[in-house]
Design an enzyme around this catalytic site. Structure first.
Site, PDB file in Angstrom:
ATOM      1  N   LYS A  69    -127.090 -23.686 125.323  1.00 22.84           N
ATOM      2  CA  LYS A  69    -128.666 -23.420 124.637  1.00 22.84           C
ATOM      3  C   LYS A  69    -129.625 -24.102 125.376  1.00 22.84           C
ATOM      4  O   LYS A  69    -130.589 -23.798 125.190  1.00 22.84           O
ATOM      5  CB  LYS A  69    -127.854 -23.957 123.537  1.00 22.84           C
ATOM      6  CG  LYS A  69    -127.311 -22.968 122.179  1.00 22.84           C
ATOM      7  CD  LYS A  69    -126.894 -23.250 121.037  1.00 22.84           C
ATOM      8  CE  LYS A  69    -126.212 -22.158 120.593  1.00 22.84           C
ATOM      9  NZ  LYS A  69    -125.623 -22.583 118.737  1.00 22.84           N
ATOM     10  N   ARG A 124    -133.085 -22.741 127.193  1.00 19.22           N
ATOM     11  CA  ARG A 124    -134.847 -23.184 126.247  1.00 19.22           C
ATOM     12  C   ARG A 124    -135.409 -23.784 127.471  1.00 19.22           C
ATOM     13  O   ARG A 124    -136.560 -23.158 127.508  1.00 19.22           O
ATOM     14  CB  ARG A 124    -134.578 -25.106 125.145  1.00 19.22           C
ATOM     15  CG  ARG A 124    -133.675 -24.842 124.016  1.00 19.22           C
ATOM     16  CD  ARG A 124    -133.949 -25.924 123.612  1.00 19.22           C
ATOM     17  NE  ARG A 124    -133.565 -25.914 122.349  1.00 19.22           N
ATOM     18  CZ  ARG A 124    -133.331 -27.281 121.066  1.00 19.22           C
ATOM     19  NH1 ARG A 124    -134.249 -27.967 122.004  1.00 19.22           N
ATOM     20  NH2 ARG A 124    -132.869 -26.617 119.973  1.00 19.22           N
TER      21      ARG A 124
HETATM   22  P1  NDP Z   1    -121.273 -13.079 117.010  1.00 20.83           P
HETATM   23  O1  NDP Z   1    -119.891 -13.119 117.794  1.00 20.83           O
HETATM   24  O2  NDP Z   1    -120.511 -11.837 115.779  1.00 20.83           O
HETATM   25  O3  NDP Z   1    -121.902 -11.520 117.422  1.00 20.83           O
HETATM   26  C1  NDP Z   1    -123.244 -11.872 117.796  1.00 20.83           C
HETATM   27  C2  NDP Z   1    -123.630 -10.697 118.234  1.00 20.83           C
HETATM   28  O4  NDP Z   1    -123.551 -11.190 120.195  1.00 20.83           O
HETATM   29  C3  NDP Z   1    -122.758  -9.333 119.037  1.00 20.83           C
HETATM   30  O5  NDP Z   1    -123.006  -8.396 117.867  1.00 20.83           O
HETATM   31  C4  NDP Z   1    -123.019  -8.023 120.272  1.00 20.83           C
HETATM   32  O6  NDP Z   1    -124.497  -7.911 119.674  1.00 20.83           O
HETATM   33  C5  NDP Z   1    -123.796  -9.730 121.163  1.00 20.83           C
HETATM   34  N1  NDP Z   1    -122.989 -10.105 121.632  1.00 20.83           N
HETATM   35  C6  NDP Z   1    -121.627 -10.234 122.573  1.00 20.83           C
HETATM   36  N2  NDP Z   1    -120.748 -10.342 123.313  1.00 20.83           N
HETATM   37  C7  NDP Z   1    -122.132  -9.216 123.845  1.00 20.83           C
HETATM   38  C8  NDP Z   1    -121.967  -9.131 125.380  1.00 20.83           C
HETATM   39  N3  NDP Z   1    -121.746  -9.006 126.272  1.00 20.83           N
HETATM   40  N4  NDP Z   1    -123.861  -7.868 126.184  1.00 20.83           N
HETATM   41  C9  NDP Z   1    -124.299  -8.986 125.082  1.00 20.83           C
HETATM   42  N5  NDP Z   1    -123.967  -9.092 124.002  1.00 20.83           N
HETATM   43  C10 NDP Z   1    -122.704  -9.666 123.261  1.00 20.83           C
HETATM   44  O7  NDP Z   1    -122.058 -14.130 116.983  1.00 20.83           O
HETATM   45  P2  NDP Z   1    -122.278 -15.380 115.612  1.00 20.83           P
HETATM   46  O8  NDP Z   1    -122.632 -14.367 114.731  1.00 20.83           O
HETATM   47  O9  NDP Z   1    -120.856 -16.197 114.921  1.00 20.83           O
HETATM   48  O10 NDP Z   1    -123.198 -16.434 116.599  1.00 20.83           O
HETATM   49  C11 NDP Z   1    -124.290 -16.120 116.767  1.00 20.83           C
HETATM   50  C12 NDP Z   1    -125.050 -17.700 116.544  1.00 20.83           C
HETATM   51  O11 NDP Z   1    -124.436 -18.847 115.724  1.00 20.83           O
HETATM   52  C13 NDP Z   1    -124.510 -17.777 118.090  1.00 20.83           C
HETATM   53  O12 NDP Z   1    -125.612 -18.876 118.369  1.00 20.83           O
HETATM   54  C14 NDP Z   1    -123.525 -19.149 116.791  1.00 20.83           C
HETATM   55  O13 NDP Z   1    -123.137 -20.951 118.090  1.00 20.83           O
HETATM   56  C15 NDP Z   1    -124.058 -19.890 115.999  1.00 20.83           C
HETATM   57  N6  NDP Z   1    -123.009 -20.091 115.107  1.00 20.83           N
HETATM   58  C16 NDP Z   1    -123.210 -21.439 113.626  1.00 20.83           C
HETATM   59  C17 NDP Z   1    -122.781 -21.483 112.826  1.00 20.83           C
HETATM   60  C18 NDP Z   1    -122.572 -23.074 113.008  1.00 20.83           C
HETATM   61  O14 NDP Z   1    -121.677 -22.902 111.261  1.00 20.83           O
HETATM   62  N7  NDP Z   1    -123.812 -23.531 112.732  1.00 20.83           N
HETATM   63  C19 NDP Z   1    -121.632 -20.500 113.289  1.00 20.83           C
HETATM   64  C20 NDP Z   1    -120.721 -19.422 113.790  1.00 20.83           C
HETATM   65  C21 NDP Z   1    -122.120 -19.047 115.124  1.00 20.83           C
HETATM   66  P3  NDP Z   1    -124.620  -6.278 118.980  1.00 20.83           P
HETATM   67  O15 NDP Z   1    -124.868  -6.588 118.094  1.00 20.83           O
HETATM   68  O16 NDP Z   1    -125.114  -5.989 119.986  1.00 20.83           O
HETATM   69  O17 NDP Z   1    -122.691  -5.610 119.515  1.00 20.83           O
HETATM   70  C1  GFR Z   2    -122.208 -26.571 113.610  1.00 17.62           C
HETATM   71  O1  GFR Z   2    -122.619 -26.199 114.406  1.00 17.62           O
HETATM   72  C2  GFR Z   2    -122.348 -25.923 115.331  1.00 17.62           C
HETATM   73  C3  GFR Z   2    -120.712 -24.728 114.997  1.00 17.62           C
HETATM   74  C4  GFR Z   2    -122.593 -24.678 116.861  1.00 17.62           C
HETATM   75  O2  GFR Z   2    -123.869 -25.747 116.466  1.00 17.62           O
HETATM   76  C5  GFR Z   2    -122.203 -24.677 117.605  1.00 17.62           C
HETATM   77  C6  GFR Z   2    -120.308 -24.229 117.079  1.00 17.62           C
HETATM   78  C7  GFR Z   2    -120.777 -24.028 115.911  1.00 17.62           C
HETATM   79  C8  GFR Z   2    -118.955 -23.021 115.509  1.00 17.62           C
HETATM   80  C9  GFR Z   2    -117.981 -24.116 114.437  1.00 17.62           C
HETATM   81  C10 GFR Z   2    -117.146 -24.887 115.858  1.00 17.62           C
HETATM   82  O3  GFR Z   2    -116.989 -24.434 117.102  1.00 17.62           O
HETATM   83  O4  GFR Z   2    -119.289 -22.145 114.628  1.00 17.62           O
HETATM   84  C11 GFR Z   2    -117.943 -21.937 113.406  1.00 17.62           C
HETATM   85  C12 GFR Z   2    -117.456 -23.278 113.915  1.00 17.62           C
HETATM   86  C13 GFR Z   2    -116.172 -21.926 114.856  1.00 17.62           C
HETATM   87  C14 GFR Z   2    -114.604 -22.662 114.335  1.00 17.62           C
HETATM   88  C15 GFR Z   2    -114.160 -23.530 113.122  1.00 17.62           C
HETATM   89  C16 GFR Z   2    -114.020 -23.684 115.681  1.00 17.62           C
HETATM   90  C17 GFR Z   2    -112.809 -23.693 115.453  1.00 17.62           C
HETATM   91  C18 GFR Z   2    -112.077 -23.718 113.863  1.00 17.62           C
HETATM   92  O5  GFR Z   2    -111.039 -24.327 114.008  1.00 17.62           O
HETATM   93  C19 GFR Z   2    -112.999 -23.029 112.633  1.00 17.62           C
HETATM   94  O6  GFR Z   2    -112.250 -23.595 111.795  1.00 17.62           O
HETATM   95  C20 GFR Z   2    -113.095 -23.236 110.284  1.00 17.62           C
END
Ligand code: NDP
Ligand code: GFR
Length: 324
Positions: free
Chosen positions: A150, A154
């Site tokens: 990330k 940036r």
């Molecule tokens: P997903 O795993 O749902 O993927 C999102 C999209 O990424 C897909 O729908 C697809 O877009 C695109 N993508 C994946 N692979 C490719 C590829 N090879 N080429 C082009 N596009 C691709 O993402 P999340 O919603 O889980 O994550 C989104 C953000 O949120 C990330 O930055 C993640 O780190 C963050 N996050 C944070 C969490 C937290 O607890 N703070 C939890 C989960 C995620 P398309 O729709 O076009 O197919």
């Molecule tokens: C909370 O911030 C983040 C969370 C982040 O900056 C980047 C990625 C994450 C991930 C977490 C840890 O990798 O998004 C969801 C969570 C994914 C995760 C959940 C991974 C392993 C687990 O066993 C799990 O159990 C709920």
């Protein structure tokens, strides 16, 4: 009244991306979604795109393998919000965003005579939505890969002079509240829970639809230009133990509690696969080191619930009710 910003969502069928599309449509923004040919026979993605189209979204053909298609897509909008995958057991692809940055540079730069190139695109929000990667410089391997990637994106954004906003969304409720901050599960237990350390480290939990709403609001807010927006709603600053107490109140039962020290928590790392190691590293940063709440949000940054007090954000007791 100022015209609504035209918003392109990249990753619009993803777990967070679909919620950003929904929030953008609800806000009345002309909403565009990148429609990648690579989705091929993924009928769920196609049906979701067609459903958004029926709600007024515009589908824009484009591929990360076709630079020109990304340039054409970006040229149609004022704001680009990317929700590219970043969870290691999903299709993690954060560095693909560098192709999007290249497209924005080409699309955005309009070289004016006798003046330097100006950036036509008004704002780019890269796929972050978690811990603030700028604060994770001491994160352990291999989990630090998420933050390093990330930060690479940036740097490309800032080197290109692209106007931006970074969203630090803290913990998605779906992953962390559903599991009561336990790994490898998404639904709360009814018998026993393992507390990480004493379970008293404060974290921040946010419903994903609220994350999407705050993101869309911040995406064209002059107050958030070239800033980080933390989503830290005051009533959602909770410890694991406080989440457990909320859940016990909802089910009318006390859970058997055990604690796991950081040494015990980290010990199995060597036997795990890469994605699992990344997850362990993230949970360690969150619930042993308290990385979400060990700093004040100072000058040069904003807090979403303070900026947008009209958003009635979901409290985590209400979030847990779906599991009762
Ligand atoms: P997903 O795993 O749902 O993927 C999102 C999209 O990424 C897909 O729908 C697809 O877009 C695109 N993508 C994946 N692979 C490719 C590829 N090879 N080429 C082009 N596009 C691709 O993402 P999340 O919603 O889980 O994550 C989104 C953000 O949120 C990330 O930055 C993640 O780190 C963050 N996050 C944070 C969490 C937290 O607890 N703070 C939890 C989960 C995620 P398309 O729709 O076009 O197919
Ligand atoms: C909370 O911030 C983040 C969370 C982040 O900056 C980047 C990625 C994450 C991930 C977490 C840890 O990798 O998004 C969801 C969570 C994914 C995760 C959940 C991974 C392993 C687990 O066993 C799990 O159990 C709920």
């Amino acid at each position: 009244m100022a015209a609504k910003s035209r918003v392109l969502v990249v990753g619009g069928t993803g777990y967070l991306g679909r919620r950003i599309v929904k929030a953008s449509l609800e806000r009345g923004n002309p909403t565009y979604i990148l429609h990648r040919p690579e989705i091929g026979l993924d009928i769920d993605k196609l049906q979701m795109l067609l459903s958004f189209k029926a709600q007024g979204a515009r589908l824009v053909e484009g591929s990360f393998s076709d630079h020109g298609s990304l340039v054409d897509a970006v040229r149609q909008v004022d704001v680009v919000i990317c929700a590219m995958s970043g969870v290691h057991f999903r299709s993690h692809n954060l560095l693909l965003q560098l192709k999007l940055v290249d497209a924005i540079k080409e699309a955005g730069n309009v070289t004016m005579e006798r003046t330097e190139a100006i950036m036509v695109l008004q704002r780019f929000l890269p796929s972050e939505f978690g811990m603030d990667p700028a604060r994770m410089g001491d994160a352990m391997e291999p989990g630090r890969v998420s933050f390093d990637e990330k930060m690479t994106v940036r740097k490309a954004i800032e080197d290109a002079g692209i106007p931006h906003t970074y969203v630090s969304a803290n913990c998605f409720a779906g992953y962390f509240v559903g599991s009561l901050c336990q790994m490898q599960r998404l639904v709360p237990p009814r018998d026993r829970v393992t507390l990480l350390g004493g379970g008293d480290v404060k974290a921040v939990f946010v419903d994903e639809d609220d994350i999407a709403r705050y993101t869309v609001r911040a995406a064209d807010d002059p107050r958030t230009l070239n800033k980080t927006v933390y989503i830290r709603p005051p009533e959602n600053i909770l410890s694991q133990r406080e989440l457990v107490i909320l859940w016990e109140g909802l089910i009318g039962k006390e859970l058997e509690k055990t604690s796991i020290s950081k040494e015990e928590f980290l010990a199995p790392m060597k036997d795990l696969d890469y994605a699992q190691q990344v997850g362990v590293g993230h949970f360690y940063e969150l619930f042993y080191k308290g990385c979400l709440t060990n700093f004040e949000i100072g000058e040069g940054a904003e807090e979403a619930s303070n900026l947008y007090p009209d958003v009635d954000y979901m409290r985590m007791e209400d979030y847990l009710k779906r599991f009762v």
